[in-house]
Design a protein around this motif. Sequence first.
Motif, mmCIF file in Angstrom:
data_model
loop_
_atom_site.group_PDB
_atom_site.id
_atom_site.type_symbol
_atom_site.label_atom_id
_atom_site.label_comp_id
_atom_site.label_asym_id
_atom_site.label_seq_id
_atom_site.Cartn_x
_atom_site.Cartn_y
_atom_site.Cartn_z
ATOM 1 N N GLU A 51 1.385 -8.389 1.302
ATOM 2 C CA GLU A 51 0.662 -7.115 1.190
ATOM 3 C C GLU A 51 -0.252 -7.110 -0.029
ATOM 4 N N LEU B 266 3.406 -1.067 5.265
ATOM 5 C CA LEU B 266 3.146 -2.107 6.273
ATOM 6 C C LEU B 266 3.752 -1.712 7.620
ATOM 7 N N SER C 72 -5.918 -5.098 4.278
ATOM 8 C CA SER C 72 -5.000 -3.968 4.436
ATOM 9 C C SER C 72 -5.543 -2.800 3.617
ATOM 10 N N SER D 3 -0.310 -6.075 11.720
ATOM 11 C CA SER D 3 -0.340 -4.966 10.766
ATOM 12 C C SER D 3 -1.616 -4.926 9.926
ATOM 13 N N SER E 288 3.360 -10.919 10.631
ATOM 14 C CA SER E 288 2.808 -9.590 10.294
ATOM 15 C C SER E 288 1.340 -9.436 10.670
#
Length: 507
Positions: free
Chosen positions: A153, A100, A162, A206, A203
């Motif tokens: 995540e 990350l 992601s 990201s 986040s």
Amino acid sequence: MNSSSSSPMANGGRVLAEITSPARNNIQTTSLEQRIEETKWLLHPSAGKSSCCIFRVPPCLVEINKNTYRPHIVSLSPYHHGEKHLEMMQQHKWRFLHELLARTPLTGPRLDDYLQVVSSMEEDIRGCYSETINFCSLDLVEMMVLDGLFVIELFCKVGKLSPSDPDDPIFNLAWIFPNLIQDLFRLENQIPFLVLQTLFDKSKPSRQESDSSLGRLALEFFNYAVERRDEVLEQHSSDEGRHLLGFFRLSFIPQPQEKPKSVRPLARLLQSAKKPLSRITSSTGKAVKKFLAGISSKTRKGSTSCVQFIQSAKKLHLAGIKFKPGDAVSFLDIRFSNGVLGIPHITLDDLRMDLFLNFVAFEQCYYHSSKHTTTYAAFMSCLIRTPMDATFLCDNSIIENYLTTDKEVAHFFRSMGKYVPFDIEECYLWKLFKDVNEYHRNIWHVRWAGFRFKYFDTPWSFLSALAAVILVLFTAVQAFLICCLCICTSTIIRWIRKAFGLISPLP
């Protein structure tokens, strides 16, 4: 003379006692306050607040299902942090964090930024747990950041927000991912949702641009375990849960059919003890029961009948009640109308068993939660009292059994409600219990059902009944024809006798 009377030792030392007693009391009070302040609480005095939502499961429930509430593969809370069997996934948490941070733009947040934003929430985080958290500030904040970003995540990789390695063992090894999902359901393995939401918002640089909320990603992730339609996920993606277990539970709560009876909190607490007290035979138990009955009668305000548990599935079936799999999006949405009990279809396997048990444990520990799953457990334990009841519900497509036997199904639902206080008059199905019992007590429903099962339950019984009806009809027709023949014969004889003058005319 007077000097001796003013001596500190005069009157047997009572003057000395009067001088030193306040000091001694002050020392004792200070010592007591210090002891309370330094107590490592197993159940914190603030555990009854709405902010406290993550609990150790009561020992009485743990004894029945020992491996249901503890994580098997990954730790996500202080309760089981550092346990040896969870070390493998602890290593992968650091790997996820590194990935990350590596793809975060230079203008995005760094590790210190995550630590700082979570550090400002430390007091709120500690208040979410029912026990004293024996971690210093730095260790607790680091744990929350590492565990929270790992969960985020995980959701983003599954949701394709992601990048994910196609050879990642977490997703490739058949035994890891199912255990990972189950561990996110366990009550003793929860992170406050406010921590996850804060880290998710922080986040954002990201991952790919997306309108998906944290709630939506979580429900899509859990859909691999309990599959539901897309409109259901969309409807509940904005629910506000205290943690992942509570959030997922809220997505199953149906619209209220009818509000339960209003009962004061103290009365509700006392009424919930009725079930355990039913086995007490001492005079004390009878006195308490009488006290509870008094409270119950005062709170119902004119109600003359109380709600009672229903009979087993087989007994209700013999009384004429039909069982059909209900067309509902939630297993909690149970309906009864015109003698038909609609129960949504459920699949029973190891994952759903763990899920149901953790739902019930959360409802028992968190006072501010509704008791929907506890009610469902009580309802199903009423229906399934023997393996034959479980077989009957399986045959009617209400339960899809992936356990070993129907006996195991019956055992599960009995244990699901064991040592669980339950107030039937305060539950969301109280009217259904009442209506089913009224239908079951109706003598005409029972007689008609008995006649139907006796003569129309199988093809052979139907054929024998049909043959009996035909025989009765033939007998009736034969008797009718014989009567008609007798009448016709008598009429003809009278006509002949009259025609030949054998009958004298009337005067």
